[in-house]
Design a protein around this motif. Structure first.
Motif, PDB file in Angstrom:
ATOM      1  N   LYS A 210       0.814  -1.216   0.000  1.00  0.00           N
ATOM      2  CA  LYS A 210       0.000   0.000   0.000  1.00  0.00           C
ATOM      3  C   LYS A 210       0.849   1.267   0.000  1.00  0.00           C
ATOM      4  CE  LYS A 210      -4.006   2.101   2.231  1.00  0.00           C
ATOM      5  NZ  LYS A 210      -5.017   1.965   3.310  1.00  0.00           N
ATOM      6  N   ALA A 211       1.903   1.299   0.785  1.00  0.00           N
ATOM      7  CA  ALA A 211       2.709   2.511   0.909  1.00  0.00           C
ATOM      8  C   ALA A 211       3.481   2.831  -0.364  1.00  0.00           C
ATOM      9  CB  ALA A 211       3.670   2.371   2.081  1.00  0.00           C
ATOM     10  N   ASP A 212       3.675   1.835  -1.215  1.00  0.00           N
ATOM     11  CA  ASP A 212       4.504   2.000  -2.410  1.00  0.00           C
ATOM     12  C   ASP A 212       3.662   2.050  -3.680  1.00  0.00           C
ATOM     13  OD1 ASP A 212       6.998   2.096  -3.864  1.00  0.00           O
ATOM     14  OD2 ASP A 212       6.659  -0.006  -4.403  1.00  0.00           O
ATOM     15  N   ALA A 213       2.356   2.152  -3.556  1.00  0.00           N
ATOM     16  CA  ALA A 213       1.477   2.005  -4.707  1.00  0.00           C
ATOM     17  C   ALA A 213       1.168   3.331  -5.377  1.00  0.00           C
ATOM     18  CB  ALA A 213       0.172   1.343  -4.281  1.00  0.00           C
ATOM     19  N   TYR A 214       1.028   3.280  -6.685  1.00  0.00           N
ATOM     20  CA  TYR A 214       0.421   4.396  -7.402  1.00  0.00           C
ATOM     21  C   TYR A 214      -1.055   4.466  -7.024  1.00  0.00           C
ATOM     22  CZ  TYR A 214       4.466   5.033 -10.486  1.00  0.00           C
ATOM     23  OH  TYR A 214       5.708   5.293 -10.990  1.00  0.00           O
ATOM     24  N   ASN A 215      -1.679   5.580  -7.331  1.00  0.00           N
ATOM     25  CA  ASN A 215      -3.077   5.752  -6.993  1.00  0.00           C
ATOM     26  C   ASN A 215      -4.007   5.153  -8.048  1.00  0.00           C
ATOM     27  OD1 ASN A 215      -5.049   6.737  -5.180  1.00  0.00           O
ATOM     28  ND2 ASN A 215      -5.461   8.477  -6.530  1.00  0.00           N
ATOM     29  N   LEU A 216      -3.440   4.666  -9.141  1.00  0.00           N
ATOM     30  CA  LEU A 216      -4.264   4.085 -10.201  1.00  0.00           C
ATOM     31  C   LEU A 216      -4.288   2.564 -10.104  1.00  0.00           C
ATOM     32  CD1 LEU A 216      -2.153   2.768 -12.444  1.00  0.00           C
ATOM     33  CD2 LEU A 216      -1.950   5.118 -13.205  1.00  0.00           C
ATOM     34  N   TRP A 217      -5.210   1.980 -10.841  1.00  0.00           N
ATOM     35  CA  TRP A 217      -5.302   0.529 -10.974  1.00  0.00           C
ATOM     36  C   TRP A 217      -4.812   0.123 -12.360  1.00  0.00           C
ATOM     37  CZ3 TRP A 217      -6.627  -3.001  -7.308  1.00  0.00           C
ATOM     38  CH2 TRP A 217      -7.231  -2.514  -6.152  1.00  0.00           C
ATOM     39  N   MET A 218      -3.973  -0.886 -12.411  1.00  0.00           N
ATOM     40  CA  MET A 218      -3.610  -1.511 -13.670  1.00  0.00           C
ATOM     41  C   MET A 218      -4.633  -2.620 -13.929  1.00  0.00           C
ATOM     42  SD  MET A 218      -1.195  -1.085 -15.963  1.00  0.00           S
ATOM     43  CE  MET A 218       0.305  -0.494 -15.151  1.00  0.00           C
ATOM     44  N   ILE A 219      -5.268  -2.571 -15.098  1.00  0.00           N
ATOM     45  CA  ILE A 219      -6.241  -3.606 -15.469  1.00  0.00           C
ATOM     46  C   ILE A 219      -5.668  -4.382 -16.654  1.00  0.00           C
ATOM     47  CG2 ILE A 219      -8.573  -4.075 -16.258  1.00  0.00           C
ATOM     48  CD1 ILE A 219      -9.518  -1.539 -14.933  1.00  0.00           C
ATOM     49  N   PRO A 220      -5.057  -5.535 -16.421  1.00  0.00           N
ATOM     50  CA  PRO A 220      -4.466  -6.294 -17.525  1.00  0.00           C
ATOM     51  C   PRO A 220      -5.541  -6.839 -18.469  1.00  0.00           C
ATOM     52  CG  PRO A 220      -3.644  -7.034 -15.385  1.00  0.00           C
ATOM     53  CD  PRO A 220      -4.834  -6.182 -15.123  1.00  0.00           C
ATOM     54  N   LEU A 221      -5.247  -6.805 -19.763  1.00  0.00           N
ATOM     55  CA  LEU A 221      -6.100  -7.518 -20.708  1.00  0.00           C
ATOM     56  C   LEU A 221      -5.894  -9.008 -20.485  1.00  0.00           C
ATOM     57  CD1 LEU A 221      -6.087  -4.631 -21.836  1.00  0.00           C
ATOM     58  CD2 LEU A 221      -6.129  -5.616 -24.122  1.00  0.00           C
ATOM     59  N   SER A 222      -6.972  -9.759 -20.591  1.00  0.00           N
ATOM     60  CA  SER A 222      -6.969 -11.142 -20.101  1.00  0.00           C
ATOM     61  C   SER A 222      -6.274 -12.119 -21.043  1.00  0.00           C
ATOM     62  CB  SER A 222      -8.410 -11.611 -19.866  1.00  0.00           C
ATOM     63  OG  SER A 222      -9.010 -10.874 -18.826  1.00  0.00           O
ATOM     64  N   SER A 223      -5.659 -13.099 -20.433  1.00  0.00           N
ATOM     65  CA  SER A 223      -5.094 -14.230 -21.159  1.00  0.00           C
ATOM     66  C   SER A 223      -5.417 -15.494 -20.386  1.00  0.00           C
ATOM     67  CB  SER A 223      -3.575 -14.082 -21.318  1.00  0.00           C
ATOM     68  OG  SER A 223      -2.935 -14.095 -20.039  1.00  0.00           O
ATOM     69  N   ALA A 224      -5.431 -16.612 -21.097  1.00  0.00           N
ATOM     70  CA  ALA A 224      -5.718 -17.905 -20.473  1.00  0.00           C
ATOM     71  C   ALA A 224      -4.577 -18.871 -20.751  1.00  0.00           C
ATOM     72  CB  ALA A 224      -7.028 -18.471 -21.024  1.00  0.00           C
ATOM     73  N   LYS A 225      -4.445 -19.859 -19.910  1.00  0.00           N
ATOM     74  CA  LYS A 225      -3.437 -20.891 -20.145  1.00  0.00           C
ATOM     75  C   LYS A 225      -3.754 -21.637 -21.440  1.00  0.00           C
ATOM     76  CE  LYS A 225      -2.654 -21.646 -15.207  1.00  0.00           C
ATOM     77  NZ  LYS A 225      -2.774 -22.607 -14.079  1.00  0.00           N
ATOM     78  N   ARG A 226      -2.757 -21.785 -22.279  1.00  0.00           N
ATOM     79  CA  ARG A 226      -2.966 -22.512 -23.526  1.00  0.00           C
ATOM     80  C   ARG A 226      -3.286 -23.977 -23.243  1.00  0.00           C
ATOM     81  NH1 ARG A 226       1.275 -20.935 -28.211  1.00  0.00           N
ATOM     82  NH2 ARG A 226       0.324 -22.854 -28.981  1.00  0.00           N
TER      83      ARG A 226
END
Length: 342
Positions: A210-226
């Protein structure tokens, strides 16, 4: 069971990646609005919930040089964007860093950090001037991110970064845009989280304390296990993933892209695998070009069929984070599109 959040985004950009001035149509955007608006009621019926998309519009200098105005795409489709906003959709930014050297061809140049930050800042300024409010969400082009990009987003008040695709290997842009002398190298995304996370200030691909976090959220585009274990390439790619990631990811992943041609049943299998993998199932999917609408509609058909098996809900980035992580920013919802409504 709680519904599985699906964020379905559409990039609003030219029909081809590196068009030339005077030959740079963006007609596919109109088809995207028409088709996605037309499917809203059907998807709502299938999921039993309101449907909200994401629309990520280009306003960078490449657009200005092609059309004479950074806001050219937004202006042409201002009526559709107003309708999208009224329906509760997310309107965000999509930013490419392109240039055309004297006597050369268009190329990507993400190696110039100052230029990249300038593109982000001026695109955000154009967005605010046109729409009447600051962007809350943004996507860098070409799955690009660097610490300075994330820091600039955070500085500008952007709260949701949808730039990255979990599972991608490092790649130079010279290979992505052959014959263009494009500059920059995309970092490996093999070990980044699959679900939304607050990126660390020291390393954007890792979730922060928490103390080291940016104030934004990273939302990864999804991938699935092949799942194609009988394909020799599967084992080669999985071995590469294991070695490159320090054995954190031992199975090759397949990024889920609605515009891709899939084998019969492959989309359902991949999504089912992704949902089974996650403690809090979710899927973030973005269309980069609407030039293959039949593939996009097939992907949506699969999602509608899956909604009969389990609860799905198409949501914007804020609800995506809230439903997946149980957390959300206390940021107000965007006001009405002031410039568009006039």
């Amino acid at each position: 069971m709680n519904p599985i959040p699906i964020h379905f985004g559409i990039d609003l950009e030219p029909d081809t990646p590196l068009p030339e001035i005077g030959n740079a149509p963006f007609d596919s955007i109109g088809a995207a609005f028409r088709d996605m608006f037309a499917r809203r009621a059907e998807i709502a019926t299938c999921t039993g919930a309101p449907v909200h998309y994401g629309w990520y519009v280009r306003m960078d200098s490449h657009i200005e040089k092609l059309y004479g105005d950074r806001a050219a795409i937004a202006d042409r489709y201002k009526r559709e964007l107003a309708q999208a906003a009224e329906a509760g959709d997310e309107i965000g930014l999509h930013i490419h860093v392109m240039e055309k050297p004297d006597g050369g061809v268009w190329r990507a140049n993400y190696a110039d950090e100052a230029r990249t930050e300038d593109e982000i800042e001026k695109s955000a300024e154009c967005f605010t001037e046109f729409f009447g409010y600051k962007p809350r969400s943004a996507r860098m082009g070409d799955m690009w991110a660097r610490q300075n990009c994330v820091a600039k987003f955070d500085e500008l008040g952007i709260r949701y970064d949808l730039s990255l695709e979990c599972g991608l290997r490092a790649q130079g842009f010279g290979r992505l845009y052959p014959g263009t002398n494009s500059k920059g190298v995309r970092k490996s995304l093999l070990t980044m989280p699959v679900t939304p996370y607050r990126p660390a200030r020291a390393e954007f691909r890792k979730a922060a304390e928490k103390a080291d976090a940016y104030n934004l959220w990273m939302i990864p585009l999804s991938s699935a296990k092949r799942q194609d274990i009988f394909n020799p390439g599967y084992w080669i790619m999985s071995a590469g993933s294991a070695i490159t990631s320090g054995f954190q990811r031992n199975q090759a992943r397949m990024v889920l892209r609605p515009q891709t041609q899939y084998q019969p049943g492959e989309i359902h299998t991949a999504l089912s695998s992704l949902f089974a993998e996650l403690d809090n199932p979710c899927a973030c999917l973005v269309i980069r070009n609407f030039g293959v609408p039949d593939r996009v509609h097939h992907f949506i058909d699969v999602l509608c069929a899956m909604a009969k098996e389990r609860a799905l809900q198409f949501v914007g980035p804020e609800d995506y984070v809230r439903m997946t992580m149980g957390q959300v920013h206390n940021a107000p919802a965007p006001s009405e599109l002031q410039s568009v409504a006039q």
